[in-house]
Design a protein around this motif. Sequence first.
Motif, PDB file in Angstrom:
ATOM      1  N   SER A  69       0.942  -1.110  -0.086  1.00  0.00           N
ATOM      2  CA  SER A  69      -0.067   0.068  -0.034  1.00  0.00           C
ATOM      3  C   SER A  69       0.841   1.309   0.131  1.00  0.00           C
ATOM      4  CB  SER A  69      -0.862  -0.099   1.113  1.00  0.00           C
ATOM      5  OG  SER A  69      -0.037  -0.024   2.458  1.00  0.00           O
ATOM      6  N   GLU A  70       0.152   2.280  -0.284  1.00  0.00           N
ATOM      7  CA  GLU A  70       0.860   3.599   0.003  1.00  0.00           C
ATOM      8  C   GLU A  70       0.069   4.732   0.909  1.00  0.00           C
ATOM      9  OE1 GLU A  70      -0.799   5.950  -4.102  1.00  0.00           O
ATOM     10  OE2 GLU A  70       1.084   5.169  -3.913  1.00  0.00           O
ATOM     11  N   LEU A  79      -3.788   4.239   4.748  1.00  0.00           N
ATOM     12  CA  LEU A  79      -3.353   3.533   3.699  1.00  0.00           C
ATOM     13  C   LEU A  79      -4.198   3.145   2.615  1.00  0.00           C
ATOM     14  CD1 LEU A  79      -1.391   0.608   5.636  1.00  0.00           C
ATOM     15  CD2 LEU A  79      -0.421   2.849   4.958  1.00  0.00           C
ATOM     16  N   ILE A  80      -3.698   3.217   1.310  1.00  0.00           N
ATOM     17  CA  ILE A  80      -4.558   2.905   0.402  1.00  0.00           C
ATOM     18  C   ILE A  80      -3.825   1.764  -0.577  1.00  0.00           C
ATOM     19  CG2 ILE A  80      -5.332   3.720  -2.163  1.00  0.00           C
ATOM     20  CD1 ILE A  80      -5.003   6.500  -1.028  1.00  0.00           C
ATOM     21  N   PRO A  81      -4.364   0.577  -0.180  1.00  0.00           N
ATOM     22  CA  PRO A  81      -3.784  -0.942  -0.987  1.00  0.00           C
ATOM     23  C   PRO A  81      -3.513  -0.569  -2.643  1.00  0.00           C
ATOM     24  CG  PRO A  81      -5.887  -1.013   0.200  1.00  0.00           C
ATOM     25  CD  PRO A  81      -6.015   0.357   0.091  1.00  0.00           C
ATOM     26  N   GLU A  82      -2.558  -1.394  -2.889  1.00  0.00           N
ATOM     27  CA  GLU A  82      -1.960  -1.129  -4.439  1.00  0.00           C
ATOM     28  C   GLU A  82      -2.786  -1.895  -5.175  1.00  0.00           C
ATOM     29  OE1 GLU A  82       2.128  -2.298  -4.206  1.00  0.00           O
ATOM     30  OE2 GLU A  82       2.862  -0.338  -3.266  1.00  0.00           O
ATOM     31  N   ASP A  90      -9.244  -2.569  -5.245  1.00  0.00           N
ATOM     32  CA  ASP A  90      -9.291  -2.569  -3.753  1.00  0.00           C
ATOM     33  C   ASP A  90      -9.231  -0.803  -3.366  1.00  0.00           C
ATOM     34  OD1 ASP A  90      -9.018  -2.381  -0.894  1.00  0.00           O
ATOM     35  OD2 ASP A  90      -7.677  -4.132  -0.593  1.00  0.00           O
TER      36      ASP A  90
END
Length: 373
Positions: free
Chosen positions: A133-134, A226-229, A233
């Motif tokens: 994630s980022e 977090l934003i999943p890669e 998602d």
Amino acid sequence: MTALYSVCRSLTPLLCVSRLSTSCYTAMSASFEREKRLCARFLGSEWGCLERVTVERCTKGCSNKILIATLRDETGGNIVDQAMVKYFGVNLMRPTRLIQDVFITCYLGHMLDRIPKVRGIFENGRLEEYIPSENISRDRFEQDYERIITLMASLNNLTDIPFPRDQAFLKSDIKRMISISQCPDPVVDEWQSEVNWFLGVLAKIEARHHMRVALCHNDVNHNNILIPEAEGDDRFILIDYEYTGYNYTVFDIANYCAELQYDWSLPEPPHYTFDEEWLPNDELMLKMIRVHKRVVTPPITTPDHIMLNQVKFMIIGSELYWALWGISINTSFNVDLDTYTQNKMRCYYQKKRWFAGAIEELLKTESRADGDT
């Protein structure tokens, strides 16, 4: 079987605490043998092939030290499994806070499927599911305020969490932090005076206005979202529950507003840029308040203009809290504490001047008779 009971049952295998020497203040070896052994103990037999395991430091995290462990197949190419190794900072060295953090992390992972699962607990740290994630960008952190306020409300609406409710997190923690400060006596005396001022004004406001107390995250910043890669998602994943506790929900909103002054995307120290012009204006704060009132249960009936002034007062509280945090700890892994703390101190006095009118309005009005309980 209640949700609470089922979470407690799920904790049982994790609470066999490893006694490996894992102090987060101990220098780690270049080979990361300690971390590899922890993964082997908790994550299964394949992790026992230590030559297939690599560990790398992660620059994320302020008071916690974070590493990423990777298990590859026998060819050394394909990734078989990954885990995050987290060594707790000083805030989680207190047993009660540690238990609360582990419980809420396991509970939310079990019930809501929106945070990384706990995979093992060891002395001074734990293993977590690693989700590629980022961190959310500073711009999205502001633009997606409806999703973030709703995410915060998912905590506010939980009612069966066995945490102390007799004293709001904000009150208890600022008293504790001033008592353990590492600063010289004159500095401590100055901040004790500011704590006394803030708590005194808070007591007067509470006597005149209702402020909802519920379970709060208390540390919503864009390092903690977090934003999943993975394609498809689109979750926002809220992490780091070490400061979670019962508190004023307007503090959570205020802390979010204060954190919008920071952009934590710099790769080099101090890892952030700061701009006081990024603090939300009244229009945006009111939009946040209206979203909050729409999604929390039971409904809050406090007038918008009163809640706006409460949020402004709590922005002062947020700046005070994190200034005291900075002077009460002596270790941070990725932040220049002196620079950060001095900035928070300056912001505290600045917001105290900016929002003097909001405090004055709160102290000459009353809104407790609106039916909110």
